[in-house]
Scaffold this active site. Structure first.
Site, PDB file in Angstrom:
ATOM      1  N   ASP A 206       9.631  -7.226   2.444  1.00 15.58           N
ATOM      2  CA  ASP A 206       7.993  -7.183   3.692  1.00 15.58           C
ATOM      3  C   ASP A 206       8.688  -7.592   5.352  1.00 15.58           C
ATOM      4  O   ASP A 206       9.628  -8.474   4.737  1.00 15.58           O
ATOM      5  CB  ASP A 206       7.718  -8.760   2.995  1.00 15.58           C
ATOM      6  CG  ASP A 206       5.886  -8.818   3.935  1.00 15.58           C
ATOM      7  OD1 ASP A 206       6.406  -8.804   5.183  1.00 15.58           O
ATOM      8  OD2 ASP A 206       5.256  -9.492   3.623  1.00 15.58           O
TER       9      ASP A 206
ATOM     10  N   SER B 195       1.682  -1.689   7.696  1.00 15.58           N
ATOM     11  CA  SER B 195       0.628  -1.739   7.659  1.00 15.58           C
ATOM     12  C   SER B 195      -0.429  -1.714   6.618  1.00 15.58           C
ATOM     13  O   SER B 195      -0.403  -0.159   6.833  1.00 15.58           O
ATOM     14  CB  SER B 195       0.027  -2.146   8.860  1.00 15.58           C
ATOM     15  OG  SER B 195      -1.231  -2.816   8.784  1.00 15.58           O
TER      16      SER B 195
ATOM     17  N   THR C 101       0.983  -1.302  -0.129  1.00 15.15           N
ATOM     18  CA  THR C 101      -0.157  -0.395  -0.014  1.00 15.15           C
ATOM     19  C   THR C 101       0.819   1.690  -0.146  1.00 15.15           C
ATOM     20  O   THR C 101       0.297   2.334  -0.281  1.00 15.15           O
ATOM     21  CB  THR C 101      -0.537  -0.053   1.135  1.00 15.15           C
ATOM     22  OG1 THR C 101      -0.293   0.401   2.939  1.00 15.15           O
ATOM     23  CG2 THR C 101      -2.034  -1.256   1.345  1.00 15.15           C
TER      24      THR C 101
ATOM     25  N   TYR D  42      -6.728  -5.977  11.596  1.00 18.01           N
ATOM     26  CA  TYR D  42      -6.289  -5.084  11.555  1.00 18.01           C
ATOM     27  C   TYR D  42      -6.338  -4.966  13.449  1.00 18.01           C
ATOM     28  O   TYR D  42      -5.019  -4.705  14.153  1.00 18.01           O
ATOM     29  CB  TYR D  42      -6.730  -3.838  11.093  1.00 18.01           C
ATOM     30  CG  TYR D  42      -5.900  -2.916  11.363  1.00 18.01           C
ATOM     31  CD1 TYR D  42      -4.439  -2.450  11.300  1.00 18.01           C
ATOM     32  CD2 TYR D  42      -6.074  -1.773  11.914  1.00 18.01           C
ATOM     33  CE1 TYR D  42      -4.375  -1.666  10.524  1.00 18.01           C
ATOM     34  CE2 TYR D  42      -5.527  -0.535  11.765  1.00 18.01           C
ATOM     35  CZ  TYR D  42      -4.211  -0.078  11.256  1.00 18.01           C
ATOM     36  OH  TYR D  42      -3.821   0.646  11.665  1.00 18.01           O
TER      37      TYR D  42
END
Ligand code: UDP
Length: 315
Positions: A56, A75, A35, A145
């Site tokens: 990552d 995140s 993102t 989340y």
């Protein structure tokens, strides 16, 4: 000092890269770009003290140079993004926190966790104080989340208690500003995009739910102050000025001078009904409080979206 920022090409991460570069740090921006966006750090690429590692953080990594500070900001962070990437969201909050804590331990670095007001779930205490334990649906769509961040806080405290890592935790309340992604689905980019284009502005539910919006420069200031404090409990960072989503739509519509109509859409599952930070702890520990009010912050953010939409042919 050398500072590693996971999620460094994200909205908040990239503003942190700017701040730490300004403070004279060497900055390592670590991002896997699921993102994050290269444009957010394009202006730093030629800076001698800045570098990007594409990785990552859910997977182990060794960094040969000694690091002084590890900030874990990676995140997906908008409801739309974490619904689209549920498993990477859980992994980066859980495994990514473990890996980044491991790095901090190995390098004897300060550690900083970006947690979230989402750990309070749909809160039954208002405003939310750090001592409130929250009201989270463990199996709802937002749980990927919320629960990952709750785990992240627990893991961070475990490393602090067992390995004496110099950890810090903030709980970030709704934050906005330049470099949010236009399509991330959050209310600020959605309303601005819609208002600027004269398209219908989509209020989810009846718009009586509240949020409290903090401009990104205020958040960054709070983060920078906490990193160097000997304080290890979670600290709420946000702007306590609370607004209903209906009022917020009207504010953005007026600011854009827009003729958009306001339309109502179904409320997403588990959408918190109210949210407002109690920032007494931040005031006391950091001598911090937000200084950019919503009118000023929205104006700056709208100028950013206007420029970006014009440049990319959306206006
Ligand atoms: N929202 C809305 N219209 C939109 C996008 C969001 O009414 O186009 C609402 C959403 O339901 C929530 C609030 O705005 O009540 C804030 O949503 P956002 O996705 O920005 O973040 P959240 O605070 O829910 O994590």
């Amino acid at each position: 000092m050398r500072t590693l920022i996971t999620g460094g090409a994200g909205f908040i991460g990239s503003h942190l890269c700017d701040r730490f570069i300004q403070e004279g740090h060497e900055v390592i921006c670590l991002d896997n770009f699921i993102t994050g966006n290269r444009d957010n750090v394009a202006h730093l690429l030629d800076h001698p003290k800045f570098r990007v590692i594409v990785h990552d953080i859910s997977n182990p990594i060794e960094i040969p140079d000694l690091i002084d500070n590890v900030l874990h900001f990676a995140s997906p962070a908008s409801p739309v993004d974490y619904l689209e990437h549920p498993i990477p969201t859980m992994k980066v909050g859980a495994l990514g926190t473990h890996v980044s804590l491991g790095l901090a331990k190995r390098h004897k670095a300060r550690y900083f966790l970006a947690s979230t007001s989402e750990i309070y779930g749909d809160p039954l205490v208002h405003p939310q104080t750090e001592s409130y334990w929250g009201n989270v649906n463990t199996i709802g769509p937002r749980s990927v989340y919320d629960e990952a961040k709750r785990f992240a806080e627990a893991m961070t405290m475990a490393y602090h208690r067992q390995h004496k890592v110099d950890t810090h935790i903030i709980r970030i309340f709704n934050t906005y500003g330049p470099r949010m992604q236009l399509n991330d689905g959050r209310v600020v980019p959605n309303f601005m995009y819609q208002a600027l284009r004269g398209e219908p502005m989509t209020i989810f539910g009846d718009g009586s739910q509240t949020r409290s919006f903090c401009y990104v420069s205020d958040l960054v200031e709070g983060i920078y102050r906490l990193l160097f404090k000997d304080y290890h409990e979670p600290v709420n960072l946000g702007n306590p000025s609370e607004v209903t989503i209906r009022e917020f739509a009207e504010e953005i519509k007026a600011l854009a001078g827009s003729k958009s109509e306001i339309v109502y859409r179904p409320l997403p599952q588990d959408d918190p009904k109210q949210r407002k930070p109690d920032i007494a702890r931040a005031r006391q520990v950091l001598g911090w409080e937000p200084v950019v009010d919503r009118a000023e912050g929205l104006k700056k953010t709208m100028a950013y979206f206007h420029e970006r939409m014009t440049r990319t042919g959306k206006l």
